[in-house]
Write a protein that holds these residues in place. Structure first.
Motif, PDB file in Angstrom:
ATOM      1  N   ILE A  10       0.610  -1.153  -0.213  1.00 29.06           N
ATOM      2  CA  ILE A  10      -0.069   0.222  -0.129  1.00 29.06           C
ATOM      3  C   ILE A  10       1.439   1.524  -0.077  1.00 29.06           C
ATOM      4  N   LEU A  11       2.031   1.311   0.623  1.00 34.58           N
ATOM      5  CA  LEU A  11       2.236   2.326   1.286  1.00 34.58           C
ATOM      6  C   LEU A  11       3.402   2.402  -0.481  1.00 34.58           C
ATOM      7  N   ALA A  12       3.953   1.400  -1.034  1.00 31.79           N
ATOM      8  CA  ALA A  12       4.050   1.629  -2.446  1.00 31.79           C
ATOM      9  C   ALA A  12       3.717   2.054  -3.380  1.00 31.79           C
ATOM     10  N   VAL A  13       2.183   1.582  -3.701  1.00 33.01           N
ATOM     11  CA  VAL A  13       1.218   2.433  -4.527  1.00 33.01           C
ATOM     12  C   VAL A  13       1.468   4.307  -3.628  1.00 33.01           C
ATOM     13  N   PHE A  14       0.874   4.076  -2.552  1.00 33.76           N
ATOM     14  CA  PHE A  14       0.984   6.141  -2.284  1.00 33.76           C
ATOM     15  C   PHE A  14       2.529   6.751  -3.390  1.00 33.76           C
ATOM     16  N   VAL A  53      10.010   2.152 -10.628  1.00 31.08           N
ATOM     17  CA  VAL A  53      11.145   2.265 -11.386  1.00 31.08           C
ATOM     18  C   VAL A  53      11.632   1.022 -11.081  1.00 31.08           C
ATOM     19  N   GLY A  54      11.541   0.503  -9.619  1.00 30.56           N
ATOM     20  CA  GLY A  54      12.205  -0.642  -9.636  1.00 30.56           C
ATOM     21  C   GLY A  54      11.381  -1.767 -10.110  1.00 30.56           C
ATOM     22  N   LEU A  55      10.009  -2.105  -9.796  1.00 36.68           N
ATOM     23  CA  LEU A  55       9.256  -2.885 -10.138  1.00 36.68           C
ATOM     24  C   LEU A  55       9.467  -3.312 -11.859  1.00 36.68           C
ATOM     25  N   PHE A  56       9.582  -1.695 -12.408  1.00 32.47           N
ATOM     26  CA  PHE A  56       9.296  -1.592 -13.866  1.00 32.47           C
ATOM     27  C   PHE A  56      11.208  -2.308 -14.536  1.00 32.47           C
ATOM     28  N   ILE A  57      11.664  -1.734 -14.042  1.00 33.27           N
ATOM     29  CA  ILE A  57      13.203  -2.218 -14.493  1.00 33.27           C
ATOM     30  C   ILE A  57      12.895  -3.899 -13.990  1.00 33.27           C
ATOM     31  N   SER A  64       4.135   3.636 -18.079  1.00 37.04           N
ATOM     32  CA  SER A  64       4.454   2.493 -17.582  1.00 37.04           C
ATOM     33  C   SER A  64       3.698   2.331 -16.070  1.00 37.04           C
ATOM     34  N   GLY A  65       3.953   3.793 -14.875  1.00 38.20           N
ATOM     35  CA  GLY A  65       3.574   3.995 -13.802  1.00 38.20           C
ATOM     36  C   GLY A  65       1.947   2.842 -13.583  1.00 38.20           C
ATOM     37  N   SER A  66       0.720   2.936 -14.545  1.00 40.38           N
ATOM     38  CA  SER A  66      -0.328   1.945 -14.494  1.00 40.38           C
ATOM     39  C   SER A  66      -0.269   0.934 -14.284  1.00 40.38           C
ATOM     40  N   LEU A  67       0.936   0.223 -15.210  1.00 42.57           N
ATOM     41  CA  LEU A  67       1.354  -1.032 -15.483  1.00 42.57           C
ATOM     42  C   LEU A  67       1.596  -1.966 -13.891  1.00 42.57           C
ATOM     43  N   VAL A  68       3.052  -1.098 -13.731  1.00 46.87           N
ATOM     44  CA  VAL A  68       2.614  -1.085 -11.904  1.00 46.87           C
ATOM     45  C   VAL A  68       2.306  -1.126 -11.088  1.00 46.87           C
ATOM     46  N   ILE A  69       1.897   0.140 -10.574  1.00 50.84           N
ATOM     47  CA  ILE A  69       0.359  -0.308  -9.883  1.00 50.84           C
ATOM     48  C   ILE A  69      -0.110  -1.273 -10.057  1.00 50.84           C
ATOM     49  N   ASP A  70      -0.460  -1.491 -11.173  1.00 54.25           N
ATOM     50  CA  ASP A  70      -1.670  -2.653 -11.519  1.00 54.25           C
ATOM     51  C   ASP A  70      -1.159  -3.725 -10.641  1.00 54.25           C
ATOM     52  N   THR A  71       0.131  -4.198 -11.192  1.00 53.72           N
ATOM     53  CA  THR A  71       1.547  -5.750 -10.889  1.00 53.72           C
ATOM     54  C   THR A  71       0.517  -5.262  -9.209  1.00 53.72           C
ATOM     55  N   ASP A  88      -0.440 -10.129 -15.994  1.00 51.27           N
ATOM     56  CA  ASP A  88      -1.645 -10.841 -16.609  1.00 51.27           C
ATOM     57  C   ASP A  88      -2.974  -9.790 -16.403  1.00 51.27           C
ATOM     58  N   ALA A  89      -2.767  -9.547 -15.247  1.00 52.37           N
ATOM     59  CA  ALA A  89      -4.252  -8.729 -14.721  1.00 52.37           C
ATOM     60  C   ALA A  89      -5.048  -8.284 -15.859  1.00 52.37           C
ATOM     61  N   PRO A  90      -6.336  -7.909 -15.564  1.00 60.13           N
ATOM     62  CA  PRO A  90      -7.521  -7.668 -16.608  1.00 60.13           C
ATOM     63  C   PRO A  90      -7.291  -6.172 -17.065  1.00 60.13           C
ATOM     64  N   VAL A  91      -6.906  -6.308 -17.727  1.00 63.28           N
ATOM     65  CA  VAL A  91      -6.840  -4.101 -18.621  1.00 63.28           C
ATOM     66  C   VAL A  91      -7.796  -3.484 -17.633  1.00 63.28           C
ATOM     67  N   ALA A  92      -8.717  -3.301 -17.496  1.00 65.18           N
ATOM     68  CA  ALA A  92      -9.998  -2.618 -16.482  1.00 65.18           C
ATOM     69  C   ALA A  92      -9.213  -2.169 -15.176  1.00 65.18           C
ATOM     70  N   GLN A  93      -8.300  -3.325 -15.056  1.00 65.29           N
ATOM     71  CA  GLN A  93      -7.342  -2.460 -13.519  1.00 65.29           C
ATOM     72  C   GLN A  93      -6.295  -1.490 -13.799  1.00 65.29           C
ATOM     73  N   ARG A  94      -5.638  -1.598 -15.389  1.00 61.90           N
ATOM     74  CA  ARG A  94      -4.629  -1.016 -15.626  1.00 61.90           C
ATOM     75  C   ARG A  94      -5.627   0.272 -15.984  1.00 61.90           C
ATOM     76  N   VAL A  95      -6.387  -0.035 -16.466  1.00 61.48           N
ATOM     77  CA  VAL A  95      -6.860   1.729 -17.287  1.00 61.48           C
ATOM     78  C   VAL A  95      -7.636   2.505 -15.678  1.00 61.48           C
TER      79      VAL A  95
END
Length: 517
Positions: free
Chosen positions: A207-211, A343-347, A438-445, A453-460
């Motif tokens: 949760i801290l990571a998301v914020f 950035v850490g999760l994306f890299i 990139s941020g949307s993909l990471v937060i969704d993960t 491979d979570a549903p696209v609606a969550q990334r949106v």
């Protein structure tokens, strides 16, 4: 040597599947409700939010400066230690793992994710501002100020910042690829805490990571909107009202949604490569038509000045230039730290097959060299134009507290200004879209329990709310609000990253047999 215990945890076992979504409980619920409440509160109470953000920023930066400065130095030392020990030979994914991406594509993705819009915004204005108000008590606007000012700019974008990213990326990649755990920040604590990471402690970390991620992104996106609006106004006289900036944020967030839906291979990868090539094109142009020899000479000498000044700039005890430390360095370290989960999760996602030493070396050395060239080409050219020819265009923009137009003011002094200014605008847009995507993909993960491979609606959902948080900070105090938000989010995460260093060291030592030859 203690062996890391195995876990029975299954990816997604705590997820809730409802209305076509696949969300991690309670990380998604708490994070999303918290962000919704923040956006609603700031938009409803804008005046109160502006005052509160101003007071919060001043208190955090004056009270906890020692935390940020000490943590920044610690991360650099930790990375250098890993590179110097046999642990640097450990390969992410096991001894037989090979990289999924070519080195050029990999570097393009990590560089585009790591620097974002900030380099476009500060690449000209920061060296100029440090020239006018140099660190460490030097006299302004002379040769020594130009040298130390450039060293200060590289310091904020160089090894210290990338060491923060490297700690996060390495810890997440090791936990995921070598221990077979979900790709979330909590997994990195498994060597230390075992199965306890799947409980409340792990929920809190994610949760801290998301914020932290969403406020760090919102700051960058806000700077991008401000620079885009400033560039349009400078070139074509369009208004720079809050309404215009909100419309720009909405429009570019819509563009990011298209990339989000496309996914990693088609969206982020292609945008990152386009980002890098456009940036290199603009850089090459300035190198060719600007004072080429001077830029090359300054780049080499500024790196020497940077290395010589790292000690004084990193030591906050007894310094008199508190404005530089609080107004610049603390803000930057909080910004880098708040970006580190993203950035850490994306890299980490794109770094399977790299060795620990390769990952750290590439993240510390290559970006620092690239940034030194960029800063000297853009900011250094602006300073030399003033010193050698008396040009006041960029100087006047910085003195008028309009750093968002500094890039365009510089390009106007060079040939083909109408073409290069448009390229600059396009590059800002692409950086904006890449960061949001990139941020949307990471937060969704993170909020999907590590699922890729979570549903696209969550990334949106997360892409939309990144835009809304950016709007809220813009209307609730602008840059001051953004600085307060990321400092507040970055403070606890600085301590999290320090703990990550210990757990990563522990995990690497326990798996030394899984090494590259």
């Amino acid at each position: 040597m203690t062996e890391i215990p195995k876990t029975d945890y299954k990816l997604g076992q705590d997820n809730v599947r409802v209305l076509g979504l696949d969300i991690h409980n309670p990380v998604f619920v708490v994070s999303s409700l918290g962000i919704i409440a923040f956006v609603a509160g700031v938009l409803v109470f804008q005046a109160e939010a502006t005052a509160a953000f101003g007071a919060l920023r001043a208190w955090l930066m004056s009270t906890f400066d020692w935390v940020f400065m000490g943590a920044g130095n610690f991360f650099v030392l930790f990375c250098l230690l890993l590179m110097a020990t046999p642990l640097g030979r450990v390969r992410l994914g096991g001894a037989d793992a090979r990289p999924d991406y070519s080195r050029s594509t990999w570097f393009a993705m990590l560089f585009a994710a790591g620097v974002g819009i900030g380099l476009m915004f500060f690449g000209v204005s920061e060296p100029v501002e440090h020239f006018l108000q140099p660190p460490l008590g030097l006299e302004a606007a002379d040769t020594a100020a130009a040298r130390l000012g450039m060293a200060g700019a590289i310091y904020h974008w160089g090894i210290h910042g990338w060491a923060i990213y490297a700690v996060a990326a390495l810890s997440i990649a090791f936990a995921s690829y070598n221990l077979g755990l979900p790709m979330t920040l909590r997994s990195a604590f498994y060597p230390l805490l075992g199965d306890a990471v799947w409980g409340r402690f792990g929920h809190g970390i994610d949760i801290l990571a998301v914020f932290a991620t969403i406020f760090g992104l919102a700051t960058s996106l806000g700077l991008g909107a401000q620079q885009l609006a400033g560039g349009l106004a400078h070139l074509w006289g369009t208004p720079t009202t809050d309404t215009i900036q909100v419309l720009l944020i909405a429009g570019i967030t819509g563009m990011a949604l298209t990339s989000v839906v496309s996914g990693m291979e088609k969206g982020v990868k292609r945008l990152s490569e386009a980002n890098l090539w456009l940036a290199l094109l603009l850089l090459a142009f300035v190198l060719m038509v600007g004072p080429t020899l001077d830029i090359a000479t300054r780049t080499v000498t500024s790196l020497g000045h940077y290395l010589a000044a790292i000690g004084p700039l990193s030591n906050w005890v007894g310094r008199e230039d508190l404005h530089f430390m609080h107004g610049w360095t603390i803000f930057y370290w909080a910004w880098w730290i708040s970006w580190s989960p993203f950035v850490g999760l994306f890299i980490a996602r794109v770094s399977r097959g790299r060795t620990v030493r390769e990952l750290i070396a590439c993240m510390l050395i290559i970006p620092t060299l690239t940034i030194a060239i960029w800063m000297n080409a853009f900011g250094g050219t602006a300073v030399s134009q003033y010193v050698d020819r008396g040009h006041l265009d960029v100087i006047a923009a910085v003195q008028a507290q309009q750093p968002e137009i500094a890039l365009f003011a510089l390009l106007e002094t060079l040939p083909l200004a109408s073409v290069t200014s448009v390229i600059g605008l396009v590059l800002i847009v692409v950086f904006f879209v890449t960061s949001s995507d990139s941020g949307s993909l990471v937060i969704d993960t993170i909020t999907a329990g590590g699922k890729l491979d979570a549903p696209v609606a969550q990334r949106v959902f997360w892409c939309v709310f990144e835009g809304l948080v950016t709007v809220a900070l813009l209307l609730g105090g602008g840059l001051v609000a953004a600085q307060a938000a990321i400092t507040a989010a970055g403070l606890p995460f600085a301590l999290v990253l320090v703990a990550l260093c210990y757990t990563t060291w522990k995990g690497l030592r326990a798996t030394q047999t899984d090494r590259a030859g």
